[in-house]
Design an enzyme around this catalytic site. Structure first.
Site, PDB file in Angstrom:
ATOM      1  N   CYS A   2      32.423 -13.933   1.427  1.00 47.78           N
ATOM      2  CA  CYS A   2      31.883 -14.676   0.253  1.00 47.78           C
ATOM      3  C   CYS A   2      32.199 -12.646  -0.940  1.00 47.78           C
ATOM      4  O   CYS A   2      31.583 -11.741  -0.249  1.00 47.78           O
ATOM      5  CB  CYS A   2      30.835 -14.597  -0.118  1.00 47.78           C
ATOM      6  SG  CYS A   2      30.444 -16.392   1.114  1.00 47.78           S
ATOM      7  N   ARG A  27      39.081 -11.523   1.746  1.00 46.40           N
ATOM      8  CA  ARG A  27      38.027 -11.273   2.819  1.00 46.40           C
ATOM      9  C   ARG A  27      37.757 -13.099   3.129  1.00 46.40           C
ATOM     10  O   ARG A  27      37.459 -13.197   4.327  1.00 46.40           O
ATOM     11  CB  ARG A  27      36.130 -11.216   1.941  1.00 46.40           C
ATOM     12  CG  ARG A  27      36.917  -9.445   1.572  1.00 46.40           C
ATOM     13  CD  ARG A  27      35.468  -9.097   0.292  1.00 46.40           C
ATOM     14  NE  ARG A  27      33.963  -9.587   0.923  1.00 46.40           N
ATOM     15  CZ  ARG A  27      33.290  -8.794   1.254  1.00 46.40           C
ATOM     16  NH1 ARG A  27      33.870  -7.245   0.504  1.00 46.40           N
ATOM     17  NH2 ARG A  27      32.199  -8.992   1.366  1.00 46.40           N
ATOM     18  N   TRP A  74      32.253 -18.273   1.494  1.00 50.56           N
ATOM     19  CA  TRP A  74      33.187 -18.943   2.267  1.00 50.56           C
ATOM     20  C   TRP A  74      31.841 -19.905   2.702  1.00 50.56           C
ATOM     21  O   TRP A  74      30.691 -19.228   3.463  1.00 50.56           O
ATOM     22  CB  TRP A  74      33.226 -17.747   2.842  1.00 50.56           C
ATOM     23  CG  TRP A  74      33.712 -18.090   4.846  1.00 50.56           C
ATOM     24  CD1 TRP A  74      35.125 -17.965   5.051  1.00 50.56           C
ATOM     25  CD2 TRP A  74      33.265 -17.851   5.911  1.00 50.56           C
ATOM     26  NE1 TRP A  74      35.636 -18.332   6.144  1.00 50.56           N
ATOM     27  CE2 TRP A  74      33.788 -17.983   6.945  1.00 50.56           C
ATOM     28  CE3 TRP A  74      31.716 -17.970   6.298  1.00 50.56           C
ATOM     29  CZ2 TRP A  74      33.684 -17.973   8.068  1.00 50.56           C
ATOM     30  CZ3 TRP A  74      31.427 -17.821   7.563  1.00 50.56           C
ATOM     31  CH2 TRP A  74      32.534 -17.654   8.757  1.00 50.56           C
ATOM     32  N   ASN A  98      25.869 -13.655  -0.962  1.00 56.85           N
ATOM     33  CA  ASN A  98      26.647 -13.795   0.110  1.00 56.85           C
ATOM     34  C   ASN A  98      25.464 -12.883   1.317  1.00 56.85           C
ATOM     35  O   ASN A  98      23.916 -12.423   0.719  1.00 56.85           O
ATOM     36  CB  ASN A  98      27.107 -12.006   0.225  1.00 56.85           C
ATOM     37  CG  ASN A  98      28.567 -12.125  -1.117  1.00 56.85           C
ATOM     38  OD1 ASN A  98      28.703 -13.248  -1.767  1.00 56.85           O
ATOM     39  ND2 ASN A  98      29.238 -11.024  -1.057  1.00 56.85           N
ATOM     40  N   GLY A  99      25.863 -13.655   2.155  1.00 56.99           N
ATOM     41  CA  GLY A  99      24.681 -13.398   3.370  1.00 56.99           C
ATOM     42  C   GLY A  99      24.438 -15.372   3.255  1.00 56.99           C
ATOM     43  O   GLY A  99      24.366 -16.459   3.679  1.00 56.99           O
ATOM     44  N   GLU A 480      44.358  -8.962  22.901  1.00 52.36           N
ATOM     45  CA  GLU A 480      44.452  -8.905  21.286  1.00 52.36           C
ATOM     46  C   GLU A 480      45.455  -9.950  20.536  1.00 52.36           C
ATOM     47  O   GLU A 480      45.593 -10.340  19.458  1.00 52.36           O
ATOM     48  CB  GLU A 480      44.715  -7.279  20.719  1.00 52.36           C
ATOM     49  CG  GLU A 480      45.020  -7.202  19.722  1.00 52.36           C
ATOM     50  CD  GLU A 480      44.288  -7.527  18.578  1.00 52.36           C
ATOM     51  OE1 GLU A 480      42.952  -8.050  18.839  1.00 52.36           O
ATOM     52  OE2 GLU A 480      44.701  -7.121  17.584  1.00 52.36           O
ATOM     53  N   LYS A 484      45.150 -12.560  18.170  1.00 46.70           N
ATOM     54  CA  LYS A 484      46.571 -12.753  16.653  1.00 46.70           C
ATOM     55  C   LYS A 484      47.232 -14.053  17.107  1.00 46.70           C
ATOM     56  O   LYS A 484      47.289 -14.014  15.619  1.00 46.70           O
ATOM     57  CB  LYS A 484      47.141 -10.882  17.056  1.00 46.70           C
ATOM     58  CG  LYS A 484      47.273  -9.723  15.991  1.00 46.70           C
ATOM     59  CD  LYS A 484      46.943  -9.388  14.745  1.00 46.70           C
ATOM     60  CE  LYS A 484      45.382 -10.277  15.086  1.00 46.70           C
ATOM     61  NZ  LYS A 484      44.180  -9.147  14.846  1.00 46.70           N
ATOM     62  N   GLU A 487      45.002 -16.957  15.358  1.00 46.87           N
ATOM     63  CA  GLU A 487      43.785 -16.463  14.143  1.00 46.87           C
ATOM     64  C   GLU A 487      45.133 -16.703  12.886  1.00 46.87           C
ATOM     65  O   GLU A 487      44.302 -17.753  12.141  1.00 46.87           O
ATOM     66  CB  GLU A 487      44.028 -14.869  14.318  1.00 46.87           C
ATOM     67  CG  GLU A 487      42.763 -14.415  14.620  1.00 46.87           C
ATOM     68  CD  GLU A 487      42.612 -13.387  13.898  1.00 46.87           C
ATOM     69  OE1 GLU A 487      41.642 -12.953  13.043  1.00 46.87           O
ATOM     70  OE2 GLU A 487      43.716 -12.588  14.419  1.00 46.87           O
ATOM     71  N   HIS A 503      43.891 -17.423  39.662  1.00 49.18           N
ATOM     72  CA  HIS A 503      41.892 -18.228  39.746  1.00 49.18           C
ATOM     73  C   HIS A 503      41.983 -18.332  38.870  1.00 49.18           C
ATOM     74  O   HIS A 503      41.021 -19.404  38.557  1.00 49.18           O
ATOM     75  CB  HIS A 503      41.504 -16.866  38.940  1.00 49.18           C
ATOM     76  CG  HIS A 503      41.317 -15.679  40.770  1.00 49.18           C
ATOM     77  ND1 HIS A 503      41.029 -15.664  42.264  1.00 49.18           N
ATOM     78  CD2 HIS A 503      41.788 -14.419  40.766  1.00 49.18           C
ATOM     79  CE1 HIS A 503      41.558 -15.013  42.581  1.00 49.18           C
ATOM     80  NE2 HIS A 503      41.684 -13.773  42.407  1.00 49.18           N
ATOM     81  N   LYS A 602      37.141 -12.254   6.168  1.00 47.18           N
ATOM     82  CA  LYS A 602      37.489 -10.858   6.509  1.00 47.18           C
ATOM     83  C   LYS A 602      36.684 -10.008   7.193  1.00 47.18           C
ATOM     84  O   LYS A 602      36.464  -8.983   8.364  1.00 47.18           O
ATOM     85  CB  LYS A 602      38.014 -10.042   5.216  1.00 47.18           C
ATOM     86  CG  LYS A 602      38.848  -8.463   5.583  1.00 47.18           C
ATOM     87  CD  LYS A 602      39.606  -8.391   6.025  1.00 47.18           C
ATOM     88  CE  LYS A 602      39.936  -7.123   6.728  1.00 47.18           C
ATOM     89  NZ  LYS A 602      41.089  -7.119   8.021  1.00 47.18           N
TER      90      LYS A 602
HETATM   91  C1  F6R Z   1      41.275 -10.159  14.112  1.00 38.80           C
HETATM   92  C2  F6R Z   1      40.167  -9.813  12.938  1.00 38.80           C
HETATM   93  C3  F6R Z   1      38.084  -9.783  13.664  1.00 38.80           C
HETATM   94  C4  F6R Z   1      37.695  -8.574  13.114  1.00 38.80           C
HETATM   95  C5  F6R Z   1      36.414  -8.260  13.796  1.00 38.80           C
HETATM   96  C6  F6R Z   1      35.552  -7.234  13.588  1.00 38.80           C
HETATM   97  O1  F6R Z   1      41.644 -10.153  13.086  1.00 38.80           O
HETATM   98  O2  F6R Z   1      40.286  -9.306  12.379  1.00 38.80           O
HETATM   99  O3  F6R Z   1      38.171 -10.363  14.876  1.00 38.80           O
HETATM  100  O4  F6R Z   1      38.070  -7.206  14.320  1.00 38.80           O
HETATM  101  O5  F6R Z   1      35.641  -9.247  13.010  1.00 38.80           O
HETATM  102  O6  F6R Z   1      35.132  -6.964  12.421  1.00 38.80           O
HETATM  103  P1  F6R Z   1      34.889  -5.082  11.947  1.00 38.80           P
HETATM  104  O7  F6R Z   1      36.406  -4.600  12.372  1.00 38.80           O
HETATM  105  O8  F6R Z   1      35.267  -4.909  10.001  1.00 38.80           O
HETATM  106  O9  F6R Z   1      33.557  -5.019  12.308  1.00 38.80           O
END
Ligand code: F6R
Length: 607
Positions: A2, A27, A74, A98-99, A480, A484, A487, A503, A602
């Site tokens: 949020c 975000r 959010w 927020n929260g 990773e 990506k 996501e 396995h 985000k």
């Molecule tokens: C994936 C992504 C998330 C963040 C995770 C941690 O593309 O962006 O998996 O890496 O939410 O976020 P931070 O780095 O802000 O603690």
């Protein structure tokens, strides 16, 4: 997650609030709203979906008030609907939040017993009713808010607006960040400095437990949820400018951020290396010689950066590394050593689980180092040593440049640790530093593979599942790559250690499942080739990502993407790039919302 914006302005603030909320879109959110004081009366406009929907509502029914609060939500408690969108309000007070309020159920029951009727499914609504009760009992807004804050459990940032109080806004912070912006006869609240960037560069950051009272003349901050003494939260010059959060000529922020990597990784390396001397700088206050292990923790992509770093620290500094995702770390109750070192990795510096892990490690007497991209963030401020990543604001929800800058930072730290522990000689250090200095150029060359990757992505966009395989440091990069892809394209993808294939996951392989194999030509290459053969023998479609030597050895049998040759040490930063570009172009082909993928946020400020 949020986003919050509040403005005590000189003109109608609703357009400015919506504009600021747009800068918080990165975000992640699923509804939005704004409340202003119209001749002293609280008025709201809210809409589910993107900000366009809220703008439509405001066009139909404009707001002209000079004091207002706005929010992008959010969804946590209650779906993304108009009634659940913030601000929540009674006729006396409006709030954005927020929260999460953890004890909202018992507070709701208590309020319901007093005849309060709720109009949303949110946890937030209890706050406005509690404040209204305090106001009805004769308290002023300045007294009512601290009284209610004392009753709330959980994590929050809040902004309040009150009926008939044109020159008053109250903000509070516990767990979720909140910044105060100082203008010329105007004052602002924002959940981060990015929201406030076009209004002012004079910003102060609230600490946990702070409550701030804003008037157009300034701000008064009190600690202990507003019941404590007035405290000074210094005004700083924010380095976040509007220019830094512009897409430029790129179609998406993610594309821009992928392209920026050679430059920002270069800046990050320049900060952590003494390039002239060929040495890695050791952060002040960390004595690697006396450590017998290090605990790493982070979430998501940042966690994968930590997994790569484990290989480096164990190899170059001969120091055992414990690593766990932050949401698990403290619950598995690992024995932690008083005086030991915990390293937290976080782009935002606000991730709730990572912050909770930091505080847990602190309570166990550990020393805290953090690798963060936002130097004013809570994690940075609560750390003993901060290793900044200089990626600049990352707006795309899927992390790209922050990841490679995290890797670059951790690589320099591993070299510095190896040197400090006497494992690396001057010569070893020099060689490793040289390979890091060459890295930005190699990353720029790798980005030139984009047209080829775009063609491959077309095929990818037809897949429903994909596998990513790697060994050594390529294993976390495979994970990773899979993250990506899922996501932003919503294609199901998994990253595996190549040796694990037989396995279990090999059962998934058929001609419809692309298998991306990350295999730099190193001592593990032959073994990985065997795994590729196992895939090919079952009709699987391999995409081999390797260097020129690897491509030659593989003999043209597989679809191959050839990245520049490099020292094994720096391959994770290079191989990460085709993973990002493949996911990006696949998502573009599929027409998904690349910068704000569904359901994602985000900065994840709830546990
Ligand atoms: C994936 C992504 C998330 C963040 C995770 C941690 O593309 O962006 O998996 O890496 O939410 O976020 P931070 O780095 O802000 O603690």
């Amino acid at each position: 997650m949020c986003g919050i914006v509040g403005i005590l302005g000189k003109e109608a603030v609703a357009p400015q609030i919506v504009d600021a909320l747009k800068r918080l879109e990165y975000r992640g959110y699923d509804s939005a709203g704004v409340a202003t004081l119209e001749k002293g009366v609280l008025q709201r406009r809210r809409a589910p979906g993107k900000l366009r929907a809220l703008e439509d509502r405001l066009r139909q029914e404009p707001l002209s008030g000079r004091s207002g609060i706005g929010h992008t939500r959010w969804a946590t408690h209650g779906g993304p609907s108009e009634v659940n969108a913030h601000p929540h309000a009674t006729d006396r007070v409006a709030v954005v939040h927020n929260g999460i309020i953890e004890n909202f159920k018992e507070l709701k029951e208590e309020l319901a017993d007093h005849g309060v009727i709720f109009s949303s499914d949110t946890d937030t609504e209890v706050i406005v009713h509690l404040v209204t009760r305090e106001l009805d009992a004769g308290k002023s807004p300045r007294e009512a808010v601290p009284a209610v804050l004392a009753r709330l459990r959980g994590a929050f940032a809040l902004a309040f607006l009150f009926k008939g109080e044109e020159d008053l806004m109250i903000g509070a912070r516990r767990g979720s960040p909140l910044a105060v912006g100082y203008g010329d006869g105007e004052m602002y609240l924002g959940s981060d400095a990015i929201a406030l960037a076009p209004f002012t560069d004079r910003v102060s950051y609230l600490d946990d437990g702070d409550c701030v009272v804003l008037t157009r003349d300034g701000a008064t901050v009190r600690d202990k949820d507003g019941s404590g003494a007035a405290v000074d939260r210094p005004v700083q010059k924010s380095l976040v400018t509007s220019a830094l959060i512009d897409k430029g000529n790129y179609r998406h922020f993610m594309a821009k951020e992928i392209a920026e990597q050679p430059e920002v990784v270069g800046h990050t390396l320049a900060h952590h290396l003494d390039m002239g001397a060929g040495k890695a700088r050791l952060p002040e206050g960390i004595d690697f010689k006396r450590l017998d292990r290090i605990a790493f923790s982070a979430c998501g992509t940042a966690y994968y950066a930590g997994l790569v770093a484990r290989y480096w620290f164990e190899k170059f500094a001969r120091i055992p590394v414990d690593i766990d995702i932050a949401s698990e770390f403290r619950y598995r109750e690992p024995p932690l050593k008083d005086g030991g070192l915990a390293v937290l990795i976080s782009q935002s510096g606000e991730t709730a689980d990572t912050l909770a892990t930091l505080r847990h490690c602190r309570s166990q007497g550990m020393q805290i180092a953090s690798v963060v991209n936002v130097p004013t963030s809570t994690i940075a401020r609560e750390s003993d040593a901060v290793l900044p990543t200089l990626a600049g604001p990352e707006i795309g929800v899927a992390s790209t440049k922050a990841f490679t800058c995290q890797l670059a930072t951790l690589a320099t730290l591993a070299v510095a640790a190896g040197k400090a522990r006497g494992v690396l000689s001057d010569d070893d250090e020099q060689k490793l530093v040289t390979s890091l200095i060459e890295l930005p150029r190699l990353m720029a060359e790798t980005i030139k593979l984009e047209p080829q990757i775009e063609r491959l992505a077309k095929d990818f966009s037809r897949a429903r599942d994909a596998l990513y395989l790697g060994r050594g440091t390529s294993y976390p990069i495979a994970m990773e790559g899979a993250l990506k892809l899922k996501e932003i394209s919503y294609i199901h993808a998994e990253g595996y250690a190549a040796g694990e294939l037989k396995h279990g996951p090999i059962a998934l392989v058929d001609e419809n499942v692309p298998v991306v194999v990350l295999a730099p030509y190193d001592n593990l290459f032959e073994k990985t080739v065997s795994n590729m053969q196992e895939v090919a023998a079952r009709g699987g479609k391999v995409l081999l990502v390797t260097d020129a030597k690897g491509a030659k050895q593989a003999g043209g049998e597989f679809e191959t993407l050839i990245v520049p040759d490099s020292y094994a040490f720096v391959t994770p930063m290079i191989y990460a790039i085709p993973m990002q570009l493949l996911a990006y172009h696949t998502a573009v082909f599929m027409g998904t919302d690349v910068d704000q993928p569904r359901n994602l946020a985000k900065s994840v400020t709830v546990e």
